[in-house]
Scaffold this active site. Sequence first.
Site, PDB file in Angstrom:
ATOM      1  N   HIS A 148       0.831  -1.209   0.000  1.00 17.15           N
ATOM      2  CA  HIS A 148       0.000   0.000   0.000  1.00 17.15           C
ATOM      3  C   HIS A 148       0.863   1.255   0.000  1.00 17.15           C
ATOM      4  CE1 HIS A 148      -4.199  -1.592   1.335  1.00 17.15           C
ATOM      5  NE2 HIS A 148      -3.639  -2.347   0.409  1.00 17.15           N
TER       6      HIS A 148
ATOM      7  N   TYR B 170      -9.285   5.541   7.398  1.00 15.14           N
ATOM      8  CA  TYR B 170      -9.420   5.890   8.818  1.00 15.14           C
ATOM      9  C   TYR B 170     -10.433   7.018   8.899  1.00 15.14           C
ATOM     10  CZ  TYR B 170      -5.119   3.270   9.980  1.00 15.14           C
ATOM     11  OH  TYR B 170      -4.167   2.289  10.175  1.00 15.14           O
TER      12      TYR B 170
ATOM     13  N   PRO C  28      -4.479   0.422  18.910  1.00 17.31           N
ATOM     14  CA  PRO C  28      -4.223  -0.094  17.565  1.00 17.31           C
ATOM     15  C   PRO C  28      -4.195   0.940  16.443  1.00 17.31           C
ATOM     16  CG  PRO C  28      -6.416  -0.731  18.321  1.00 17.31           C
ATOM     17  CD  PRO C  28      -5.722  -0.124  19.488  1.00 17.31           C
TER      18      PRO C  28
ATOM     19  N   LYS D 178       0.844  -0.176  15.059  1.00 21.62           N
ATOM     20  CA  LYS D 178       2.244  -0.242  15.494  1.00 21.62           C
ATOM     21  C   LYS D 178       2.618  -1.478  16.312  1.00 21.62           C
ATOM     22  CE  LYS D 178       3.808   3.210  13.457  1.00 21.62           C
ATOM     23  NZ  LYS D 178       3.824   2.546  12.172  1.00 21.62           N
TER      24      LYS D 178
ATOM     25  N   TYR E 179       3.826   6.490  10.167  1.00 19.10           N
ATOM     26  CA  TYR E 179       2.961   5.372   9.768  1.00 19.10           C
ATOM     27  C   TYR E 179       3.775   4.274   9.093  1.00 19.10           C
ATOM     28  CZ  TYR E 179      -1.256   2.891   8.425  1.00 19.10           C
ATOM     29  OH  TYR E 179      -2.230   1.932   8.309  1.00 19.10           O
TER      30      TYR E 179
HETATM   31  P1  FAD Z   1       1.289 -11.863  21.602  1.00 16.29           P
HETATM   32  O1  FAD Z   1       0.824 -11.866  20.203  1.00 16.29           O
HETATM   33  O2  FAD Z   1       0.329 -11.517  22.674  1.00 16.29           O
HETATM   34  O3  FAD Z   1       1.913 -13.295  21.887  1.00 16.29           O
HETATM   35  C1  FAD Z   1       2.284 -13.699  23.176  1.00 16.29           C
HETATM   36  C2  FAD Z   1       2.193 -15.217  23.261  1.00 16.29           C
HETATM   37  O4  FAD Z   1       2.592 -15.629  24.562  1.00 16.29           O
HETATM   38  C3  FAD Z   1       0.773 -15.735  23.060  1.00 16.29           C
HETATM   39  O5  FAD Z   1       0.773 -16.729  22.077  1.00 16.29           O
HETATM   40  C4  FAD Z   1       0.368 -16.244  24.431  1.00 16.29           C
HETATM   41  O6  FAD Z   1      -0.506 -17.371  24.352  1.00 16.29           O
HETATM   42  C5  FAD Z   1       1.709 -16.620  25.031  1.00 16.29           C
HETATM   43  N1  FAD Z   1       1.718 -16.608  26.503  1.00 16.29           N
HETATM   44  C6  FAD Z   1       1.068 -15.768  27.335  1.00 16.29           C
HETATM   45  N2  FAD Z   1       1.301 -16.079  28.612  1.00 16.29           N
HETATM   46  C7  FAD Z   1       2.125 -17.163  28.601  1.00 16.29           C
HETATM   47  C8  FAD Z   1       2.704 -17.952  29.619  1.00 16.29           C
HETATM   48  N3  FAD Z   1       2.474 -17.703  30.924  1.00 16.29           N
HETATM   49  N4  FAD Z   1       3.508 -18.983  29.260  1.00 16.29           N
HETATM   50  C9  FAD Z   1       3.740 -19.246  27.941  1.00 16.29           C
HETATM   51  N5  FAD Z   1       3.206 -18.523  26.933  1.00 16.29           N
HETATM   52  C10 FAD Z   1       2.402 -17.488  27.259  1.00 16.29           C
HETATM   53  N6  FAD Z   1      -0.303  -4.447  15.556  1.00 16.29           N
HETATM   54  C11 FAD Z   1       0.181  -3.992  14.368  1.00 16.29           C
HETATM   55  O7  FAD Z   1       1.407  -3.846  14.221  1.00 16.29           O
HETATM   56  N7  FAD Z   1      -0.636  -3.701  13.304  1.00 16.29           N
HETATM   57  C12 FAD Z   1      -1.978  -3.844  13.400  1.00 16.29           C
HETATM   58  O8  FAD Z   1      -2.657  -3.622  12.411  1.00 16.29           O
HETATM   59  C13 FAD Z   1      -2.535  -4.278  14.665  1.00 16.29           C
HETATM   60  N8  FAD Z   1      -3.857  -4.430  14.807  1.00 16.29           N
HETATM   61  C14 FAD Z   1      -4.330  -4.974  15.967  1.00 16.29           C
HETATM   62  C15 FAD Z   1      -5.685  -5.155  16.057  1.00 16.29           C
HETATM   63  C16 FAD Z   1      -6.231  -5.721  17.222  1.00 16.29           C
HETATM   64  C17 FAD Z   1      -7.711  -5.911  17.311  1.00 16.29           C
HETATM   65  C18 FAD Z   1      -5.356  -6.100  18.308  1.00 16.29           C
HETATM   66  C19 FAD Z   1      -5.925  -6.718  19.569  1.00 16.29           C
HETATM   67  C20 FAD Z   1      -4.004  -5.895  18.196  1.00 16.29           C
HETATM   68  C21 FAD Z   1      -3.474  -5.337  17.047  1.00 16.29           C
HETATM   69  N9  FAD Z   1      -2.108  -5.137  16.906  1.00 16.29           N
HETATM   70  C22 FAD Z   1      -1.628  -4.618  15.733  1.00 16.29           C
HETATM   71  C23 FAD Z   1      -1.174  -5.497  17.984  1.00 16.29           C
HETATM   72  C24 FAD Z   1      -0.482  -6.844  17.743  1.00 16.29           C
HETATM   73  O9  FAD Z   1      -1.428  -7.844  17.531  1.00 16.29           O
HETATM   74  C25 FAD Z   1       0.402  -7.197  18.946  1.00 16.29           C
HETATM   75  O10 FAD Z   1       1.233  -6.105  19.233  1.00 16.29           O
HETATM   76  C26 FAD Z   1       1.255  -8.446  18.699  1.00 16.29           C
HETATM   77  O11 FAD Z   1       0.452  -9.600  18.727  1.00 16.29           O
HETATM   78  C27 FAD Z   1       2.361  -8.582  19.735  1.00 16.29           C
HETATM   79  O12 FAD Z   1       3.035  -9.809  19.570  1.00 16.29           O
HETATM   80  P2  FAD Z   1       3.700 -10.543  20.787  1.00 16.29           P
HETATM   81  O13 FAD Z   1       4.283 -11.801  20.217  1.00 16.29           O
HETATM   82  O14 FAD Z   1       4.591  -9.623  21.519  1.00 16.29           O
HETATM   83  O15 FAD Z   1       2.521 -10.868  21.788  1.00 16.29           O
HETATM   84  C1  DHB Z   2      -5.611  -3.031  11.037  1.00 18.64           C
HETATM   85  C2  DHB Z   2      -5.532  -2.726  12.375  1.00 18.64           C
HETATM   86  C3  DHB Z   2      -5.085  -1.476  12.745  1.00 18.64           C
HETATM   87  O1  DHB Z   2      -4.983  -1.156  14.038  1.00 18.64           O
HETATM   88  C4  DHB Z   2      -4.723  -0.523  11.814  1.00 18.64           C
HETATM   89  O2  DHB Z   2      -4.315   0.705  12.219  1.00 18.64           O
HETATM   90  C5  DHB Z   2      -4.777  -0.850  10.495  1.00 18.64           C
HETATM   91  C6  DHB Z   2      -5.228  -2.101  10.107  1.00 18.64           C
HETATM   92  C7  DHB Z   2      -6.099  -4.350  10.629  1.00 18.64           C
HETATM   93  O3  DHB Z   2      -6.415  -5.178  11.488  1.00 18.64           O
HETATM   94  O4  DHB Z   2      -6.183  -4.598   9.420  1.00 18.64           O
END
Ligand code: FAD
Ligand code: DHB
Length: 391
Positions: free
Chosen positions: A72, A202, A294, A298, A386
Site C-alpha cells: 500500500h 481511517y 491499535p 504499530k 505510519y
Molecule cells: P502476543 O501476540 O500476545 O503473543 C504472546 C504469546 O505468549 C501468546 O501466544 C500467548 O498465548 C503466550 N503466553 C502468554 N502467557 C504465557 C505464559 N504464561 N507462558 C507461555 N506462553 C504465554 N499491531 C500492528 O502492528 N498492526 C496492526 O494492524 C494491529 N492491529 C491490531 C488489532 C487488534 C484488534 C489487536 C488486539 C491488536 C493489534 N495489533 C496490531 C497489535 C499486535 O497484535 C500485537 O502487538 C502483537 O500480537 C504482539 O506480539 P507478541 O508476540 O509480543 O505478543
Molecule cells: C488493522 C488494524 C489497525 O490497528 C490498523 O491501524 C490498520 C489495520 C487491521 O487489522 O487490518
Amino acid sequence: MRTQVAIIGGGPSGLLLGQLLHKHGIANVILERQSADYVLGRIRAGVLEQVTVDLMEEVGVGGRMRAEGLVHDGVELLFKGARHRIDFPSLTGGKTVTVYGQTEVTRDLMAAREAAGLQTVYEVGDSVRLEGFDGTSPSVRFRHGGQEHELQCDFIAGCDGYHGVSRASVPKGAIREFEKVYPFGWLGILADVPPVSEELIYANTDRGFALCSMRSPTRSRYYVQVPLEEKVEDWSDDAFWNELRGRLDPEARERLVTGPSIEKSIAPLRSFVAEPMRFGRLFLAGDAAHIVPPTGAKGLNLAASDVKYLSDALVEHYGERSAAGLDHYSERVLRRVWKAERFSWWFTSLMHKFPGEGEIAQKLQEAELDYLVNSKAASTAMAENYVGLPL
Ligand code: FAD
Ligand code: DHB
C-alpha cells in the site's frame, strides 16, 4: 533440558526471535501457553512496516508475503464526510507498507520453525515459572504432558504478551509501569467480502471512529469505535454493517459489500510501557513490555523491531563475547517504543470521539485533520511515523 535462550511465548515476537537466533546458530526453545491452532485463531494485526517485511525476508520466510501481501502506497483519512489521501512514497522517500495478516506472519514463522526442527512446547498453560534470572544460571520450570520439566538456559526472553508471566515475575520495585486506558473499544469484524476501497480508510465522524482494512482482495477487516461497556453478543452482523455504513462517506457507503462475519470481537484500547525491559538475564520484548492502542498499526511492528535489537545483542554476546548490546538493549528499544507510543496515542486522540467532550472537541479534531492533509510538513510527519521509523 538445556538451551541457550528460553523463549516464553510463541506469538509473533517469540517466533521471530527464535528464527533470528537460529540463523546465527543460537539454540532456543519456545514455551507457549496455548496450542498452535489457538495462536493462529487470534485475528489481530494487518499492516506491516518495511522494517518488519525486511525481517521476515531476513529469516527466509518472505515468499508467501511477497506473493500474497498487498503493498500500500497510502491511506485515506475521512473527516467531515470527505476522504483525503496521504501518499507515503512521495512523503517518505519511497516507503510503503504491506497488508499481510498477523495470522499469516505467525503461520509462516511456525512452518519455518518446524522445518528447521526447532523445539516449541505448546500447551504449557499457566505452569511456567522463571527462576534465577538475577544470577548467572537462569532456568524455567513448566508442566507438559502431565510432567514437571526444567529448562536450563543462559537467557530468558519474555515474549509472552501483556498478560504473560515474564513481566509479572519481576520484583515490583524493579519495574515502573506507565499506563493510559481509553474510554472506548474497537468492535472488529472479518468477512469474506471485497474491501470497500483499495486503501485503508481511517474515519473521524460524529458517531465515532471507523477503520476499513483488509486481508486480501476478497477478505475485509472493519472496525468501529464502541463504548467500553458494549458486549460483542449484542452486536448482530446487521447492526455492525449499519453502524459502519453510517460512518462512511456517500461513495464508500454505496460501494460497501456486506456479508456474514467469520470473526467478531471487541478489543480495549490502552497505552502501556514497562521500564526497563531487562532484568539481569531476563529480557522483555513485544506486548510483554508495551501496548499501543491499535490506531496506526504499530503493535506487531514494535514487537518485530524489539526482537531484532534483542537478537543482535545476543549474537554480539555469543559471537564477540561483548555485553555492550545486552547492556544497551532496554535503553535503545525504549527510545523507539516511546516514539511509537506517542504516534499511536496522537492518532487515537485525533480520530476518536471521547465521551463527555462536547462539540468543541470534534471541531478541534476537524481543524487538525484539515491542517494535516493540507500541510506538507504535517502530512510528512504522519507518513513518516505510519510507514515506521528507521531502526
Ligand atoms: P502476543 O501476540 O500476545 O503473543 C504472546 C504469546 O505468549 C501468546 O501466544 C500467548 O498465548 C503466550 N503466553 C502468554 N502467557 C504465557 C505464559 N504464561 N507462558 C507461555 N506462553 C504465554 N499491531 C500492528 O502492528 N498492526 C496492526 O494492524 C494491529 N492491529 C491490531 C488489532 C487488534 C484488534 C489487536 C488486539 C491488536 C493489534 N495489533 C496490531 C497489535 C499486535 O497484535 C500485537 O502487538 C502483537 O500480537 C504482539 O506480539 P507478541 O508476540 O509480543 O505478543
Ligand atoms: C488493522 C488494524 C489497525 O490497528 C490498523 O491501524 C490498520 C489495520 C487491521 O487489522 O487490518
